[in-house]
Design a protein around this motif. Sequence first.
Motif, PDB file in Angstrom:
ATOM      1  N   GLY A   1       0.951  -1.648   0.187  1.00  0.00           N
ATOM      2  CA  GLY A   1      -0.017  -0.452  -0.034  1.00  0.00           C
ATOM      3  C   GLY A   1       0.752   2.017  -0.110  1.00  0.00           C
ATOM      4  O   GLY A   1       0.264   2.047  -0.585  1.00  0.00           O
ATOM      5  N   LEU A   2       1.864   1.480   0.626  1.00  0.00           N
ATOM      6  CA  LEU A   2       2.733   2.181   0.829  1.00  0.00           C
ATOM      7  C   LEU A   2       4.416   1.670   0.864  1.00  0.00           C
ATOM      8  O   LEU A   2       4.403   1.261   1.027  1.00  0.00           O
ATOM      9  N   GLU A   3       5.112   2.865  -0.214  1.00  0.00           N
ATOM     10  CA  GLU A   3       6.805   2.701  -0.151  1.00  0.00           C
ATOM     11  C   GLU A   3       6.908   4.437   0.618  1.00  0.00           C
ATOM     12  O   GLU A   3       6.126   5.580  -0.013  1.00  0.00           O
ATOM     13  N   LEU A   4       7.992   3.785   2.229  1.00  0.00           N
ATOM     14  CA  LEU A   4       8.240   5.092   2.689  1.00  0.00           C
ATOM     15  C   LEU A   4       9.858   5.428   2.841  1.00  0.00           C
ATOM     16  O   LEU A   4      10.773   4.404   2.929  1.00  0.00           O
ATOM     17  N   VAL A   5      10.183   6.417   2.394  1.00  0.00           N
ATOM     18  CA  VAL A   5      11.363   6.944   2.136  1.00  0.00           C
ATOM     19  C   VAL A   5      11.697   7.625   3.759  1.00  0.00           C
ATOM     20  O   VAL A   5      10.833   8.772   3.571  1.00  0.00           O
ATOM     21  N   LEU A   6      12.342   7.337   4.750  1.00  0.00           N
ATOM     22  CA  LEU A   6      12.743   8.133   5.898  1.00  0.00           C
ATOM     23  C   LEU A   6      14.003   9.037   5.541  1.00  0.00           C
ATOM     24  O   LEU A   6      15.585   8.679   5.839  1.00  0.00           O
TER      25      LEU A   6
ATOM     26  N   GLY B   1      -2.540  -4.748   3.482  1.00  0.00           N
ATOM     27  CA  GLY B   1      -1.976  -5.588   4.883  1.00  0.00           C
ATOM     28  C   GLY B   1      -0.280  -4.916   5.394  1.00  0.00           C
ATOM     29  O   GLY B   1       0.812  -6.108   6.216  1.00  0.00           O
ATOM     30  N   GLY B   2       0.681  -4.450   4.685  1.00  0.00           N
ATOM     31  CA  GLY B   2       1.560  -3.993   4.517  1.00  0.00           C
ATOM     32  C   GLY B   2       2.603  -2.744   3.606  1.00  0.00           C
ATOM     33  O   GLY B   2       2.079  -2.461   2.706  1.00  0.00           O
ATOM     34  N   ILE B   3       3.819  -2.464   4.050  1.00  0.00           N
ATOM     35  CA  ILE B   3       4.653  -1.306   3.365  1.00  0.00           C
ATOM     36  C   ILE B   3       5.968  -1.414   3.441  1.00  0.00           C
ATOM     37  O   ILE B   3       6.430  -2.625   3.349  1.00  0.00           O
TER      38      ILE B   3
ATOM     39  N   PHE C   1       9.442  -2.992  -5.168  1.00  0.00           N
ATOM     40  CA  PHE C   1       8.184  -3.036  -4.046  1.00  0.00           C
ATOM     41  C   PHE C   1       7.555  -1.988  -6.161  1.00  0.00           C
ATOM     42  O   PHE C   1       7.948  -1.724  -6.804  1.00  0.00           O
ATOM     43  N   GLU C   2       5.782  -2.792  -5.859  1.00  0.00           N
ATOM     44  CA  GLU C   2       5.596  -0.983  -6.178  1.00  0.00           C
ATOM     45  C   GLU C   2       3.880  -1.314  -5.728  1.00  0.00           C
ATOM     46  O   GLU C   2       3.872  -1.982  -4.280  1.00  0.00           O
ATOM     47  N   SER C   3       3.503   0.246  -5.303  1.00  0.00           N
ATOM     48  CA  SER C   3       2.666   0.741  -4.254  1.00  0.00           C
ATOM     49  C   SER C   3       1.830   1.703  -4.851  1.00  0.00           C
ATOM     50  O   SER C   3       1.635   2.783  -5.890  1.00  0.00           O
ATOM     51  N   LEU C   4       1.123   2.154  -3.935  1.00  0.00           N
ATOM     52  CA  LEU C   4      -0.573   2.885  -4.763  1.00  0.00           C
ATOM     53  C   LEU C   4      -0.215   4.296  -3.819  1.00  0.00           C
ATOM     54  O   LEU C   4       0.181   5.221  -4.870  1.00  0.00           O
ATOM     55  N   ARG C   5       1.375   4.511  -2.966  1.00  0.00           N
ATOM     56  CA  ARG C   5       1.356   5.915  -2.617  1.00  0.00           C
ATOM     57  C   ARG C   5       3.059   5.406  -2.555  1.00  0.00           C
ATOM     58  O   ARG C   5       3.534   4.329  -1.901  1.00  0.00           O
ATOM     59  N   GLN C   6       3.497   6.723  -2.780  1.00  0.00           N
ATOM     60  CA  GLN C   6       5.136   6.977  -2.611  1.00  0.00           C
ATOM     61  C   GLN C   6       5.505   7.894  -1.433  1.00  0.00           C
ATOM     62  O   GLN C   6       4.552   9.170  -1.885  1.00  0.00           O
ATOM     63  N   VAL C   7       5.789   8.227  -0.261  1.00  0.00           N
ATOM     64  CA  VAL C   7       5.741   9.014   0.415  1.00  0.00           C
ATOM     65  C   VAL C   7       7.378   9.470   0.918  1.00  0.00           C
ATOM     66  O   VAL C   7       7.789   8.479   1.232  1.00  0.00           O
ATOM     67  N   ILE C   8       7.471  10.431   1.076  1.00  0.00           N
ATOM     68  CA  ILE C   8       8.828  11.413   1.171  1.00  0.00           C
ATOM     69  C   ILE C   8       8.680  11.966   2.956  1.00  0.00           C
ATOM     70  O   ILE C   8       7.719  12.468   2.812  1.00  0.00           O
TER      71      ILE C   8
END
Length: 259
Positions: free
Chosen positions: A31-36, A75-77, A147-154
């Motif tokens: 659902g989400l790829e997140l770059v911290l 169910g996961g990121i 990965f592929e996701s619906l949202r990419q967030v930094i």
Amino acid sequence: MASFTKKLITQLAVVACAVFASGAASAVPVGLELVLLVDVSGSVDNTEYALQKTGYVNAFQSAAVQNAILGSQGGGIAVTYVEWSGVGQFSQKVGWALIDSIASANSFASALSGVTRTFNGSTGIQSALFSAAPLFGTETGGAANGFESLRQVIDVSGDGASNVGLTGTTGRNAALAAGVDTINGITIGNEFGLLAHYTNFVMGGVNAFVTQADSFDDFGAAIQSKLIREITNDVPEPMSALLVGLGLIGFGLARRRKA
């Protein structure tokens, strides 16, 4: 001749389906790829660095964040941890990891706890944002990341305004233009104008926001709340209904339509 043409078309259709299936199988849908994106510039001393890193470790070990991940879309990121400072000072310290269980969340936290500091320079926020965009893989013009996701967030942290490298909103705008959906910020401390700087020059995209930790001592609680807000971001209702109906296959197809 007609028979040959029909056979050729059939063969091409089979090949096309195989290619699509192979491409779909090569990337894990989340659902989400997140770059911290974590500030380690010179204004962050070693004690503050440890508090900031520990904040991330504790967050991914917390039941609140773990429950948010397990209850999120898909169910996961997928998440990666990056430290940045001045121009050219950008390092992916923990590579992309799938978090879809308590065990994998704790494993990611353990990897974070083993990270050692790389930089201690100036503050190049826009340059860091520019460098972060390709990490999302083919969705933003970079190399495949699995990965592929619906949202990419930094998710970018910082205790000071940008003072070196790309200026204005150059990095932010480039990241959004490349396909990054959202850039959120967390400011640390009460430096005059810092919150306004992040609001005007850093955050951007869909449902973007900036939050504040009054000090590095408060960072742990603030980053936990911020992560939960990012992870539980609602998908538009029509898309939610589609994903429930089609499951993970529909999930992957929806992301491909977006790309």
